[in-house]
Design an enzyme around this catalytic site. Structure first.
Site, PDB file in Angstrom:
ATOM      1  N   VAL B 193       0.843  -1.207   0.000  1.00  0.00           N
ATOM      2  CA  VAL B 193       0.000   0.000   0.000  1.00  0.00           C
ATOM      3  C   VAL B 193       0.875   1.253   0.000  1.00  0.00           C
ATOM      4  O   VAL B 193       0.594   2.234  -0.686  1.00  0.00           O
ATOM      5  CB  VAL B 193      -0.962  -0.010   1.210  1.00  0.00           C
ATOM      6  CG1 VAL B 193      -1.811   1.258   1.227  1.00  0.00           C
ATOM      7  CG2 VAL B 193      -1.843  -1.250   1.175  1.00  0.00           C
ATOM      8  N   GLY B 194       1.969   1.193   0.757  1.00  0.00           N
ATOM      9  CA  GLY B 194       2.870   2.345   0.821  1.00  0.00           C
ATOM     10  C   GLY B 194       3.374   2.752  -0.554  1.00  0.00           C
ATOM     11  O   GLY B 194       3.460   3.931  -0.883  1.00  0.00           O
ATOM     12  N   GLU B 211       6.912   4.437   6.469  1.00  0.00           N
ATOM     13  CA  GLU B 211       7.318   3.441   7.479  1.00  0.00           C
ATOM     14  C   GLU B 211       6.580   2.160   7.127  1.00  0.00           C
ATOM     15  O   GLU B 211       5.461   1.948   7.560  1.00  0.00           O
ATOM     16  CB  GLU B 211       6.954   3.913   8.890  1.00  0.00           C
ATOM     17  CG  GLU B 211       7.625   5.176   9.356  1.00  0.00           C
ATOM     18  CD  GLU B 211       9.097   4.990   9.712  1.00  0.00           C
ATOM     19  OE1 GLU B 211       9.549   3.831   9.842  1.00  0.00           O
ATOM     20  OE2 GLU B 211       9.796   6.007   9.850  1.00  0.00           O
TER      21      GLU B 211
END
Lengths: 453, 453, 453, 453
Positions: B193-194, B211
């Protein structure tokens, strides 16, 4: 490219083990080798790229300066020791080399941009894989530099693969972007291509250092030293034939001095000597390629169609080279053309009434590289460099948008990509950081005072 | 979301004008307000998230620590004055606020991650738009914190929009990612998703602080203090039910102590008390959702199909909650399952012969968050933290992979995303940097000694 | 004193072992304890010292600010990791506590100066031995503060001897200066006494942090905002009855605005309300002691004998307290009286023609604490803060000489002693630095490439 | 001297106006000039001072390294921009040149100590007045260096007075110490003379940078690599004939390896070749003067009278030069002789049982320059460099007490004087710092929120 990466990987293992101050000494020798060839390399830059000789030499001087700077840095790549909240623990912030740094550079600064990147990458313990991007129009300078560096490496019994150059097509750039052995890709070029490179590199969890398009404004306030401003605009808009990322493309004049500045500017534009960049007195050499010239012509059409009024210039120069006239255009700050970077000596002039308005226009483009204001009022200066001021990476006062010193960090925000090169803490981008906590005691106290088990 | 961004934008103009030390004082008051509710908030975290109470309280304590730290920082957001090579010029490196920082956080640290980001963002002069990502499973803590912050802001006659929270679906996260008024998006979550968020934000020339996933190993050398190692592995692998990004997922044991460590570990695993996280003595609470439990079950199947041998645990606990057994799996370091992050208390054990081999295994996964070694040899310690050592952002010695202090920079390399939060110079990511050169003389000397015109 | 040093030495061993962030938390609690008593302590300062209430409260606020600042600092007492030129070597720069810091303070800032020193000394891991110097005229505030600190220490099961205060005669100061168990003595007072303390401490190879006399000038240029200047001079010359080390004692006026500024100043001086410092509206309280009043009278005689012309004030106020009139004297910059610090609200006014001349006068006194210029010209501002500008430690523009913020380093050059307190890297003076080189390899390479044996 | 100070003062005005990076370029040229004469200058050092050739060359190499380092530094003499608590205020910490730096150096490092000081002083914008202290026994190297520097300055059209050297008696040193035009005196020599210089300089409110006596111990723990330790002790105790400030004078051996280390040491001492320092293979040249030899003889008498047992050496060598035998003495750590620095190759050996005891002995002398421990235990290493460890400025592990790298700060605590030279932030001692607050607004808010008038 793939084949070249193997020896580079092998060389990386050796190079990163060499103590940083020893690496610095190699970079010092590279600087000395360049210094011995300053004039010749400067002429070569001028010849291949088309910029005038003082700028060609200035560019080579810039790498030499970077070498000298990097030597000192090689003893200052400092980590930190941070107080731990736990007894018998030491917290260290350590900087280590990345391995290989890919450097994709553009035609307009064939030496300096490579130099900025290579000097830092090398003292930081990385090997460099350089690719001069796009059509291979400036191969000689790259070859000359690579040979100089190789000779220094060999004299020190080090593998030449520590510094590898490619002069090829876009496929090489793509290969670098995709290669998982290259943790960092430093890219200089357009925002459009930069964005694509970034996506490719990010997908493989690599990092990018981006130096993309600029769209730089000079603001002249009503209290400005007009002579200083006019000289600065000339250098910033016409220098390097408008082919610097820091070229001034937008001139924002306070309404009260609008006509005065414009008149003086039109006057000095008339005196700009166009011609052979190697000839003394020439201020404006040719554009880099015939494609650039065509792009200029297309740009002129678009400008006119968007209401731009050409005050001087506007045409190509009928001659064998890719010469174009230095051009000033009166145009609205809202015209779409003004939001884009036309890589040629074309300056958009516009009028404003208040500082607030001028700053809003300055910040209204997607790019965020460089910007300048001319004023003598402290309250204007400090507002300009403060939270509600220019949103660029370079924020100047009473000097042009171009001509940065190596001691500061060079780069810009927004569509300019956010990377920083040269001075300040730019070197940190060429290393990886670890937060290390060493427990040298016999107990296991936990952070935040947690008890577990 | 769009509507909420407007008052936030307005608030940003006010907030960034307030001197940093005054902003620090507001953050101090927020810290005091949290301190007054430490126990209650800790219980709420425990109740909603499922972590045991000492960890729930520890998490709230961490924001309080961050507030205290940020207060000091508010007088230390220092820029630099850099010597200029030109007479009558001053070069300044200035840090200014960004405006709005979007903070997208995950369920597992509903307080701490928001706290890390918000404390820094606020003292740096930014407004915060917080989104608790995914299913809204921890809304109460978010609401409680937001109310506390709002009451402090109001008491100081400041707009509550300085700190805005959303508890909604993925569409809110997407809206934040796309919104050009939000220059920085801090995202905590999976690498997958990041990466998508990053692409969306980059396309509009915004920045990300990522993160993402960890896949953290503990190496136990033949000379290690085994008791210390076993306690650390237990805390790192079982703590928070394996739902920390710093959870130890891989245990690398030197062949000479392999069986010994394993035996002790199996022994302590048997004693782990599973149950109500609010109850004293419980070490392992439930997984956060039934989806997490299903994911655990699916993971077990995959592990077995890839040759993993379950040494202990491996099943869900038949009960009303989403409890699973703490699990140890013997498996090859090359099994595909080992390269991925299974968000549950599952530990992969493997054997190695040399330090070099252990480091290679440690570095062989896509993620690069945390890592630990247990040893008493200086040469091993320094190799581990050096250029050929761990490639993670967190590199520990004789402590677990989890439980970082706020004074250091928290974050990881590679698929972990490269962001850094909490201490050290993490604050710089929440600001924009300008290199400002002020000419206060009457002349126009150019850098690199260039003459133009 | 000798007896007191023993428990302090014992306490030092414990205190320096406590991790810095934990020490920071103690200082945070001290700050909170002071915050709870802000008004009461402020009144006590006002009552004992004689300064007006807003200044009394401001002084206590300053320690509270320092506490907050020191809390953040407790996680940032950072050492450095410096690249070694030798393989398998690591170079560290480590900061360790000194042990005991002696703090000898003066009557005029009974709280703030102690606070500056104590906050830093404590987070740096040192115990504090405080001596309020000279006649014990402000004992209550010292006692109150010491009790507050002691109660915090005790609540945390720490020995009260970590913070020890003495209210006694000069013999205590001498004992501190001579005691070899006190590696650092921080002294605030006159240049004369400071020099003696320094000699005593140096003879036993201890270090001094000196904050000695000031003799601070305000320069008003012809382009200055005169209203701003006049308000500033009033605060700087009359505030605290001229008993600040940063009090403005010399006013340098450009000849073109000399009379104008003087007229306005004489006008505001007439409106200064003299009286009970606790009463609202009072701007000028009494001098601290009758000796101070006598000193003022003696000063007036000397001034007159050296050609000084009293433009306003010049006399004591007939009343029960030690009140004197706020005084302005026209005098030559060469008069011997002008070179000395008369600790009373006496302002010397002089005229100048050029910036160069003004700076020369500013720099012509032995002291080098604070200085201000009022101007709106960038070239004047940057010359003033540059190599040929003010030689003081504090160099202001468009604000008074007094009223420093804690974020910067406070202190001065020349006869002012060279110490720095409060912000920036002042904390380094309270620690000792070691350059540590660790060889973790098996070889013995020598620096500078030397071969030996 | 007085006459020489005038042109130096004039030169200072010019030099401090030159931008720091330009000054750095001059220092780079000085480095290149020295590099071209490395061998010759090395021989000259060896010839005049008596140290062996590799050390003579190493010393010149050290200035060259310092020049390279200082070049980088010339773009990094950074000040800070500190957030102000007041709106429309900017707080700057600015570093400016001092003017003239007096450098009083000793015979034993005729090149390096001057180089350390001069390189930093010059890039920081100061002129240098150098005095080679005591009997003018090494004038040629000083003259040679001064000529080289002068030729570089002249080639750049700069006054030679920027770098002035004196080879004379103590009266020159005194004149420098007294001269109010010299704000900083850097003194290298004995603690006794250093203290006198400091007092003289302090009386006129000048500053000192002191590098005084050392009395450096090597601790060998029971787990040490003994071969490494023995080689290190040999280099540290016999190198430069014991005439380094970092010479190892005390050897602390753990009782369990006492005899073993001693036997090996006695064995290598026997093989030390004494003779012509220019000859290959020589390890021990003569003492510098016949006075030094007499001092050695006197020292031997005192040692014997205090119970010292001479294990090897102890006599002068009957020859024409000032040769003495390398000497090892078994003696109590409490003997008064052990507390003093005997400038000769004399090593005191003593026994200890615990680390704590060893550190106490290490710290029990007045001097605090250098110290080393040989061990492989992390808990010992970290205790040694921590709050209860060595109290010296240089704290080594597994390397000798001597042979510092230039990247770190060089210097020591207690009777060693507290100065720091070479790397890290040593340059700050050669500049003066101002805390500048600029109000660019129209209001006058006061710090600590005070209201006045």
């Amino acid at each position: 490219m793939k084949k070249a990466c193997k020896p580079c990987s092998e060389a990386a293992k050796i190079w990163m083990q060499i103590p940083a101050p020893k690496r610095g000494d190699i970079v010092r020798q590279i600087g000395d080798a360049l210094r011995a060839k300053l004039q010749q390399l400067g002429r070569l830059v001028s010849l291949e790229m088309g910029k005038i000789l003082p700028e060609g030499i200035g560019e080579v001087q810039e790498i030499i300066d970077m070498c000298d700077f990097a030597v000192g840095l090689s003893r200052q790549l400092n980590g930190s020791i941070i107080p731990s909240e736990r007894p018998n623990h030491m917290m260290l912030e350590v900087w280590n080399p990345l391995g290989i740094v890919g450097v994709i550079t553009a035609f307009n600064f064939p030496c300096a941009v490579l130099g900025w990147n290579a000097c830092l990458a090398l003292v930081c313990g990385n090997c460099v894989m350089n690719h001069r991007k796009g059509a291979p129009t400036t191969p000689l300078v790259t070859i000359a530099m690579t040979k100089l560096v190789a000779s220094v490496l060999e004299k020190n019994d080090l593998p030449g693969a520590i510094f590898t150059s490619f002069c090829g097509g876009a496929e090489i750039g793509q290969a670098i972007a995709k290669d998982t052995r290259i943790p960092l890709v430093s890219f200089t070029g357009s925002s459009k291509v930069g964005l694509m490179v970034q996506r490719t590199v990010n997908e493989r969890f690599g990092k990018c250092l981006l130096e993309l398009s600029g769209n730089n404004a000079i603001i002249v306030m009503d209290d400005a030293d007009i002579q200083l401003a006019v000289r600065s605009v000339l250098f910033a808009a016409v220098g390097t034939a408008g082919q610097r990322c820091t070229t001034c493309r937008r001139l924002l004049l306070h309404e009260s001095i609008y006509q005065k500045v414009l008149d003086q500017l039109l006057d000095v534009y008339k005196q700009v000597k166009i011609g052979d960049p190697l000839e003394k007195g020439t201020l404006l050499g040719p554009l880099h390629t015939s494609a650039s010239r065509k792009n200029f012509e297309k740009g002129m059409e678009i400008i006119k169609s968007q209401g731009g009024k050409i005050l001087t210039g506007g045409s190509v120069v009928e001659s064998e080279g890719n010469f174009v006239q230095p051009t000033i255009v009166e145009i609205s700050s809202n015209a779409p053309a003004v939001k884009e970077e036309l890589f040629a000596p074309v300056l958009y002039v516009m009028k404003f009434q208040t500082l607030k308005e001028a700053i809003e226009i300055n910040n209204s483009v997607p790019q965020g590289l460089s910007s300048s204001i001319f004023t003598r009022k402290p309250e204007v200066i400090f507002q300009w460099i403060g939270p509600h001021g220019s949103d660029c990476g370079i924020v100047n006062v009473n000097i042009p948008t171009n001509g940065a010193e190596i001691g500061g960090a060079f780069g810009g925000e927004k569509a300019t990509g956010g990377g920083r090169e040269a001075g300040s803490d730019s070197w940190k981008q060429y290393m990886r950081r670890s937060t290390c906590t060493i427990n040298y005691g016999n107990e296991l106290p936990l952070a935040q005072g947690i008890n577990f088990g």
